[in-house]
Write a protein that holds these residues in place. Structure first.
Motif, short mmCIF file in Angstrom:
data_model
loop_
_atom_site.label_atom_id
_atom_site.label_comp_id
_atom_site.label_asym_id
_atom_site.label_seq_id
_atom_site.Cartn_x
_atom_site.Cartn_y
_atom_site.Cartn_z
N LEU A 47 0.89 -1.39 0.05
CA LEU A 47 -0.06 -0.05 0.15
C LEU A 47 0.95 1.29 0.18
O LEU A 47 0.62 2.27 -0.79
CB LEU A 47 -0.82 -0.12 1.21
CG LEU A 47 -2.05 -0.89 1.10
CD1 LEU A 47 -2.74 -0.93 2.69
CD2 LEU A 47 -3.17 -0.45 0.02
N VAL A 106 -8.65 1.56 -3.21
CA VAL A 106 -8.42 2.85 -2.46
C VAL A 106 -7.52 3.54 -3.33
O VAL A 106 -6.65 2.93 -4.00
CB VAL A 106 -7.71 2.29 -1.10
CG1 VAL A 106 -8.71 1.93 -0.24
CG2 VAL A 106 -6.58 1.62 -1.15
N LEU A 112 -8.13 5.32 1.88
CA LEU A 112 -7.73 4.03 2.80
C LEU A 112 -8.32 4.10 4.02
O LEU A 112 -8.65 3.00 4.60
CB LEU A 112 -6.20 4.31 2.86
CG LEU A 112 -5.55 3.44 3.52
CD1 LEU A 112 -5.57 1.90 3.02
CD2 LEU A 112 -3.94 3.70 3.50
#
Length: 433
Positions: A47, A106, A112
């Protein structure tokens, strides 16, 4: 109560279904893995690379999502009480899968945080809660022993989540991995909820524990049959001293164990282990958690709650004492076992004690508050340990400050009293003692 007719309703089942439902509940609880910290952990670095966020920003989004998810959990328990576990599990499974789809899309910090809120609320919170409640109505005398078996089983199955998700991330990327997790949740949880779960034994002409005739209120050490004659509301239950004291134990276990787990690699590498050796220490930790769950569950139907809750705090205190004396070898091994045992001993106690103390009528709402407290405390754990370590000079010094918390809550737990059991001819009063 749900208007959704239970699977198998209208014809008595020949074989007691409680054990089947307990097994299916273990599977659905294990499917919360993508919403648990151990599942999310494998997605952190991907991420960061994908979104261009810093580690601190991702951590902040996770903290926001965990706290928001805990707050959103509050009405879920009461809703489960109204609609039944079978119907609730189907909807929660569907919604949790959608939350994982959101995670796959996201784009920045805000989305997120929203994604983390959904998977923490619906996975770690709601699906865990409905899985536990689906067992609760099927057992009374054996409830402690059943949760002593199912809680460690869930932990064992859930430990596979990082491996499976990690392989999916490596093969297909983080976004596709979240989509695959959503598909897995839909394919497993929704069919189990529809075809496998029955709300109550009476729906199929059975009695709790597989009994052939109703048990008397005086038939067990702590009055398992008496739970059906108690009907605390959520508001009444959460103001009871025994609920408050037990919640302090649950919060302490969640905060301290999560905080130490979050920083475990740093703690153990500082004690002389390599990063690989430090990661391997999660194995004895899970072993300690499983052993504690089995032992506490077996004793929960026999010993007073105060003894077991105080023992859990003693195990956690011993783990904290060892933080400042860790070195490669047996000390690290014992420390991780104690940490796992102290952090996991309360898992079978909460679903065992709350129905015994407050009855089954509003148990979803009551247990939902307990889970909210646990989730919120776990969110505070990592930052608490980090701030104490930074302010006192290290993890060893931070541990000595933390010791006061399980000592205080363990002593407080010794004041917990069991409700007065009703005689067969006298209804149970809502005694606040």
């Amino acid at each position: 109560m749900s208007s959704d007719p239970p699977s198998g309703a209208g014809r008595p089942a020949e074989r007691f279904l409680g054990w089947r439902i307990a097994g299916l509940a273990v599977i659905t609880a294990a499917m919360t893995g993508p919403g648990q910290t151990i599942g999310v952990s494998v997605s952190i670095d991907p991420l960061i690379a994908e979104l261009g966020l810093s580690r601190s920003e991702v951590s902040a989004a996770y903290l926001i999502g965990t706290l928001a998810g805990a707050i959103a959990l509050l009405p879920v328990g009461g809703w489960i009480d109204r609609v039944g576990t079978r119907r609730a599990m189907r909807w929660i499974g569907l919604a949790f899968g959608l939350g994982l789809v959101v995670m796959a899309g996201v784009q920045g910090f805000v989305t997120l945080a929203i994604g983390f809120t959904l998977i923490r609320w619906l996975g770690q919170g709601a699906l865990t809660l409905v899985s536990s409640l689906s067992i609760t109505h099927w057992f009374e005398r054996r409830r402690g022993r059943v949760f002593g078996l199912t809680s460690p089983s869930v932990s064992g199955l859930m430990s596979l989540t990082p491996l499976i998700l990690g392989l999916a991330v490596a093969a297909y990327g983080i976004r596709t991995a979240w989509l695959l997790a959503a598909a897995a949740v839909w394919l497993v949880v929704i069919p189990i909820g529809h075809f496998g779960i029955v709300d109550r034994p009476s729906d199929v002409g059975q009695l709790p524990d597989g009994d052939k005739r109703p048990a008397s209120a005086a038939s067990t050490a702590f009055g398992g049959a008496a739970a059906a004659r108690i009907a605390f509301t959520r508001g009444q239950a959460i103001t009871q001293p025994r609920f408050v004291l037990m919640s302090c134990v649950v919060a302490t276990s969640a905060m301290v164990a999560t905080g130490l787990n979050f920083h475990q690699i740093s703690i153990l590498t500082g004690a002389g282990l390599s990063a690989t050796e430090a990661a391997a220490m999660f194995v004895p930790q899970i072993t300690g958690m499983i052993a504690a769950g089995l032992a506490v569950g077996a004793l929960a139907d026999r010993l007073p709650a105060r003894v077991l809750l105080a023992a859990a705090m003693l195990l956690l205190t011993c783990a904290l004492v060892m933080v400042g004396n860790l070195e490669p070898g047996w000390r690290v091994f014992v420390y991780t076992i104690l940490l796992g045992a102290g952090g996991g001993a309360h898992f079978p106690l909460v679903p065992t004690l709350l129905p015994r103390w407050f009855g089954l009528t509003h148990i979803g709402g009551i247990q939902g508050v307990s889970m909210l407290i646990m989730v919120a405390a776990s969110a505070a754990g990592p930052v608490t340990v980090a701030l104490l370590a930074a302010g006192t000079g290290g993890y060893a010094e931070a541990a000595w400050w933390l010791i006061a918390i399980p000592l205080a809550t363990g002593l407080g737990a010794l004041w917990i009293t069991e409700p007065v059991r009703p005689s067969p001819s006298r209804p149970q009063s809502k005694d606040a003692r």
